[in-house]
Design an enzyme around this catalytic site. Sequence first.
Site, PDB file in Angstrom:
ATOM      1  N   LEU A 140     -35.542  14.938  26.479  1.00 33.77           N
ATOM      2  CA  LEU A 140     -34.666  15.051  25.315  1.00 33.77           C
ATOM      3  C   LEU A 140     -33.198  15.067  25.754  1.00 33.77           C
ATOM      4  O   LEU A 140     -32.375  14.323  25.254  1.00 33.77           O
ATOM      5  CB  LEU A 140     -34.993  16.321  24.516  1.00 33.77           C
ATOM      6  CG  LEU A 140     -34.073  16.652  23.333  1.00 33.77           C
ATOM      7  CD1 LEU A 140     -34.211  15.608  22.226  1.00 33.77           C
ATOM      8  CD2 LEU A 140     -34.379  18.050  22.772  1.00 33.77           C
ATOM      9  N   THR A 141     -32.878  15.932  26.715  1.00 33.46           N
ATOM     10  CA  THR A 141     -31.482  16.208  27.087  1.00 33.46           C
ATOM     11  C   THR A 141     -30.840  15.060  27.851  1.00 33.46           C
ATOM     12  O   THR A 141     -31.491  14.374  28.637  1.00 33.46           O
ATOM     13  CB  THR A 141     -31.437  17.482  27.963  1.00 33.46           C
ATOM     14  OG1 THR A 141     -32.096  18.527  27.278  1.00 33.46           O
ATOM     15  CG2 THR A 141     -30.014  17.902  28.255  1.00 33.46           C
ATOM     16  N   GLY A 152     -26.293  17.939  25.526  1.00 35.98           N
ATOM     17  CA  GLY A 152     -27.209  19.037  25.814  1.00 35.98           C
ATOM     18  C   GLY A 152     -27.703  19.617  24.505  1.00 35.98           C
ATOM     19  O   GLY A 152     -28.731  19.235  23.960  1.00 35.98           O
ATOM     20  N   ILE A 209     -30.831  48.529  41.990  1.00 40.19           N
ATOM     21  CA  ILE A 209     -31.719  49.597  42.453  1.00 40.19           C
ATOM     22  C   ILE A 209     -32.091  49.392  43.920  1.00 40.19           C
ATOM     23  O   ILE A 209     -32.155  50.345  44.708  1.00 40.19           O
ATOM     24  CB  ILE A 209     -32.987  49.667  41.561  1.00 40.19           C
ATOM     25  CG1 ILE A 209     -32.629  50.259  40.189  1.00 40.19           C
ATOM     26  CG2 ILE A 209     -34.098  50.493  42.221  1.00 40.19           C
ATOM     27  CD1 ILE A 209     -33.721  50.144  39.146  1.00 40.19           C
ATOM     28  N   GLY A 236     -30.238  47.944  46.035  1.00 42.72           N
ATOM     29  CA  GLY A 236     -29.037  48.053  46.865  1.00 42.72           C
ATOM     30  C   GLY A 236     -28.884  46.852  47.786  1.00 42.72           C
ATOM     31  O   GLY A 236     -29.138  45.714  47.391  1.00 42.72           O
ATOM     32  N   GLU A 292     -34.160  24.945  27.200  1.00 40.00           N
ATOM     33  CA  GLU A 292     -34.796  24.819  25.881  1.00 40.00           C
ATOM     34  C   GLU A 292     -33.979  25.509  24.785  1.00 40.00           C
ATOM     35  O   GLU A 292     -34.519  26.170  23.906  1.00 40.00           O
ATOM     36  CB  GLU A 292     -36.241  25.314  25.908  1.00 40.00           C
ATOM     37  CG  GLU A 292     -37.137  24.394  26.717  1.00 40.00           C
ATOM     38  CD  GLU A 292     -38.607  24.671  26.556  1.00 40.00           C
ATOM     39  OE1 GLU A 292     -39.060  24.965  25.444  1.00 40.00           O
ATOM     40  OE2 GLU A 292     -39.318  24.588  27.574  1.00 40.00           O
ATOM     41  N   THR A 349     -29.808  27.143  24.617  1.00 40.31           N
ATOM     42  CA  THR A 349     -29.072  28.284  25.160  1.00 40.31           C
ATOM     43  C   THR A 349     -29.167  29.495  24.223  1.00 40.31           C
ATOM     44  O   THR A 349     -29.549  29.370  23.059  1.00 40.31           O
ATOM     45  CB  THR A 349     -27.582  27.927  25.320  1.00 40.31           C
ATOM     46  OG1 THR A 349     -27.065  27.623  24.018  1.00 40.31           O
ATOM     47  CG2 THR A 349     -27.384  26.734  26.247  1.00 40.31           C
ATOM     48  N   SER A 350     -28.767  30.651  24.730  1.00 42.89           N
ATOM     49  CA  SER A 350     -28.721  31.851  23.878  1.00 42.89           C
ATOM     50  C   SER A 350     -27.819  31.615  22.674  1.00 42.89           C
ATOM     51  O   SER A 350     -28.107  32.090  21.566  1.00 42.89           O
ATOM     52  CB  SER A 350     -28.213  33.053  24.684  1.00 42.89           C
ATOM     53  OG  SER A 350     -29.177  33.455  25.633  1.00 42.89           O
ATOM     54  N   GLU A 351     -26.738  30.878  22.891  1.00 39.15           N
ATOM     55  CA  GLU A 351     -25.820  30.608  21.787  1.00 39.15           C
ATOM     56  C   GLU A 351     -26.478  29.752  20.705  1.00 39.15           C
ATOM     57  O   GLU A 351     -26.301  29.997  19.501  1.00 39.15           O
ATOM     58  CB  GLU A 351     -24.554  29.913  22.323  1.00 39.15           C
ATOM     59  CG  GLU A 351     -23.663  30.804  23.171  1.00 39.15           C
ATOM     60  CD  GLU A 351     -24.240  31.134  24.554  1.00 39.15           C
ATOM     61  OE1 GLU A 351     -23.858  32.164  25.130  1.00 39.15           O
ATOM     62  OE2 GLU A 351     -25.090  30.358  25.061  1.00 39.15           O
TER      63      GLU A 351
END
Length: 379
Positions: free
Chosen positions: A125-126, A131, A337, A339, A363, A365-367
Site C-alpha cells: 500500500l505505502t 505514507g 530498571i 540500568g 499500519e 501512525t499513532s497520529e
Amino acid sequence: MDFNLTDTQLQIADMVRDFANKHIRPSMMEWDESQKFPVEVFKKLGELGLMGVLVPTQYGGSGLGYFEYITVISEIAKVCGSIGLSVAAHNSLCTGHILYFGNEEQKQKYLPKLATAEWIGAWGLTEANTGSDSGNMRCTATKDGDHWVLNGTKNWITHGISGDVAVVLARTGEPRAKHNVTAFIIEKGTPGFTAGKKENKLGMRASETAELVFDNCRISDAQRMGEVGSGFAQAMKVLDGGRISIASLALGIAKGAYEASIKYSKERYQFDQPISNFQAISFKLADMATQIEAAEMLIYQAADLKNRGQKMTKESAMAKYYASEVSVRVATDAVQIFGGYGYTKDFPVEKFYRDSKLCTIGEGTSEIQKVVISREILK
C-alpha cells in the site's frame, strides 16, 4: 490478566512458547544483528498452522478466531518482535486481503499456499511520498485489453524481497479522485515485478522490509481483486483487522519487557536488598502492569467485535494506538530498571526497546489512529 482463556488458547500459548524458546530465542540476536529474515522459521510456523490462523480449514488454514490470533502474535512477540511482526503481516495483510476480498478461484489458488507458508505473502500500500496519504498514490495500473500494466514503486513492504506473492494497491483513476485504487494479486517472477532496496532499520531487524518495483509489469485481469476502484475501501477494512495485529504485537513486546523487568528486579541487589524493594522500581512495575492490562482489555474488545462481524473501526484504532504507546513506555522503563545492563545487547530489554517503536508507526501512525478515533466519536 486472566481473561478466562479457552483451552484452545491455553494450548496455543504453550505451543507457541515452546516453539519460540526452541526455534527463535537461540538465534534472534544473530538475526537482528545481520538483518537476516529466517524463512525456515516461517516454514516451521506454517507446519503448525500459525501462518493461516484465520483462514478456514477448507483452504488449508487453522480456522480460528481473533482471540486465538491475539494469543499467537503476542506470545511470539514476547520473545522476538521481528518474528511476531512478520507473522502478523503475513496473516492479516496479504492472506487476510485475499480471504476477505478474493473470489473463489483466487482463494482456492492462493490461500492454501499462504496458510501453510509454502508461500510467504507481502502487501503493498505505502509509497515513499504517500505514507498516511495513501489516497494520493503514484503507482498506477493502466488497463490494456484484458490485462493491466503496473508502473511505480511501493515502500516499507514487509517481505518485499522474500515474498512469493504480493497484494498490491495501485491507482486506476485520477489522483485524489474517489474510488481511484484497485487491488491486484501479483506473483514473484512476473516480468516487470522486482524487489528494490532493503531498509536498514532501528528495530524489527529480522523482519524484512523492502521496496516493490513495477516497470511495465503486465498482469491478467484475473489477478484483479474485487471491482475496479474498490481497492482503497478494501485496504481500510484490511487495516481494521491489521490494527488488532499490531496491537497484539505491541502487547507481546510490552509483556516481554515487563516479565524481564520483574525477574531482574528480584535478582538485582543494591544496598543489600533486591531493587524491587525500592518504591522507585516497584511503582514503575505497577504502572507497567496496569497499562498492559488496560491495553489487553482494549485489544480483546476489538477482537470480540471482529469475531462477531461487527464494525470495530474505533475500537481497533483505540487498541492499536494505546497498546503501541504502552509498548514504548514499558520498554523504556524496562531499560531504566536494568540500568547500564539495559543498554547492552547481553540483556533482552534493549531489543524490546528498539522493536517497540515500530508499533507506533506501522499500519497507521499513532497520529492517524487519533484521526480515525476522533472521526468516529464525532459522527
